[in-house]
Design an enzyme around this catalytic site. Structure first.
Site, PDB file in Angstrom:
ATOM      1  N   ASP A  82       1.408  -1.605  -0.524  1.00  0.00           N
ATOM      2  CA  ASP A  82       0.514  -2.606   0.103  1.00  0.00           C
ATOM      3  C   ASP A  82       0.503  -2.628   1.636  1.00  0.00           C
ATOM      4  O   ASP A  82       0.532  -3.705   2.245  1.00  0.00           O
ATOM      5  CB  ASP A  82       0.841  -4.012  -0.421  1.00  0.00           C
ATOM      6  CG  ASP A  82       0.581  -4.177  -1.915  1.00  0.00           C
ATOM      7  OD1 ASP A  82       0.376  -3.153  -2.604  1.00  0.00           O
ATOM      8  OD2 ASP A  82       0.597  -5.316  -2.390  1.00  0.00           O
ATOM      9  N   LYS A  84      -4.086  -2.621  -7.800  1.00  0.00           N
ATOM     10  CA  LYS A  84      -3.562  -3.654  -8.696  1.00  0.00           C
ATOM     11  C   LYS A  84      -4.172  -5.001  -8.328  1.00  0.00           C
ATOM     12  O   LYS A  84      -4.641  -5.177  -7.214  1.00  0.00           O
ATOM     13  CB  LYS A  84      -2.037  -3.731  -8.566  1.00  0.00           C
ATOM     14  CG  LYS A  84      -1.575  -4.146  -7.164  1.00  0.00           C
ATOM     15  CD  LYS A  84      -0.080  -4.102  -7.021  1.00  0.00           C
ATOM     16  CE  LYS A  84       0.369  -4.381  -5.610  1.00  0.00           C
ATOM     17  NZ  LYS A  84       0.119  -5.757  -5.154  1.00  0.00           N
ATOM     18  N   CYS A 113       5.795  -8.051  -3.073  1.00  0.00           N
ATOM     19  CA  CYS A 113       5.342  -6.865  -3.791  1.00  0.00           C
ATOM     20  C   CYS A 113       6.351  -5.721  -3.743  1.00  0.00           C
ATOM     21  O   CYS A 113       6.463  -4.959  -4.708  1.00  0.00           O
ATOM     22  CB  CYS A 113       3.967  -6.448  -3.275  1.00  0.00           C
ATOM     23  SG  CYS A 113       2.725  -7.696  -3.708  1.00  0.00           S
TER      24      CYS A 113
END
Ligand SMILES: [Zn+2]
Length: 193
Positions: free
Chosen positions: A9, A104, A146
């Site tokens: 990310d 995702k 994350c």
């Protein structure tokens, strides 16, 4: 033995100036770019994940409800809407060596990259196994959300996992420290890059 790196990310909304900008995010993006360029030949797979949310949806309660403040734990300001500037990789992250792009969170909360799929629709764990990967290095943003979830899933999937220290940035100090403890308790090692 075959090694992969998972870059979690590193997106515009998670670096300084983004909807959920994390302090140190841009620095981490640069550090990751240097690391991957220097070690590209050591990685059988270079996977990068992106949070990739639906535009006209609260994404399963992941975005705060209208009229309510986000709690920055379970509910968040609108971020990483698919196709928007915020969802793109941060410009200081050089994606030239990335072999697999994972998305995702399409309509649902998804912290772990292992909940995502590649552009070919494959799960990350499948990609890694098919490449004969046994060891996974993890870096990225955010340490306490994350990155944490991706490391824990990688351990659960049976990989030998290292968090590369310094190549990750967290939302808050306390939760990041707790996340590191949780990762090591799950069997991950925290190593210098
Ligand atoms: Zn999200």
């Amino acid at each position: 033995m075959s090694r992969a790196i998972l870059i979690v990310d590193v997106q515009n909304d998670f670096v300084e100036g983004g909807a959920l900008g994390v302090t140190g995010g841009t620095e981490v993006a640069r550090g990751i770019s240097h690391h991957v360029a220097a070690h590209a030949t050591e990685y059988a797979v270079v996977a990068a994940s992106r949070d990739w949310h639906a535009a006209d949806s609260d994404n399963g309660g992941h975005f705060h409800a209208p009229g309510e403040e986000p709690d920055f734990n379970r509910t968040w300001p609108v971020h990483c809407v698919s196709g928007d500037h915020g969802s793109e990789y941060a410009p200081d992250f050089d994606t030239g060596h990335v072999t697999h792009h994972v998305r995702k969170g399409m309509g649902v909360p998804a912290y772990s990259a292992f909940e995502g799929v590649t552009e070919q629709g494959e799960a990350l764990a499948t990609v890694l196994r098919e490449a004969g990967v046994t060891e996974v290095d993890v870096v990225g943003i955010a340490t306490d959300y994350c990155v944490r979830a991706s490391v824990l899933d990688a351990c659960r999937e049976g990989f030998d996992v290292r968090l590369l220290f310094g190549l990750h940035a967290g939302v808050a100090e306390g939760t990041s420290a707790a996340a590191l403890e949780e990762m090591t308790a799950a069997g991950a090692r925290v190593s210098a890059p």
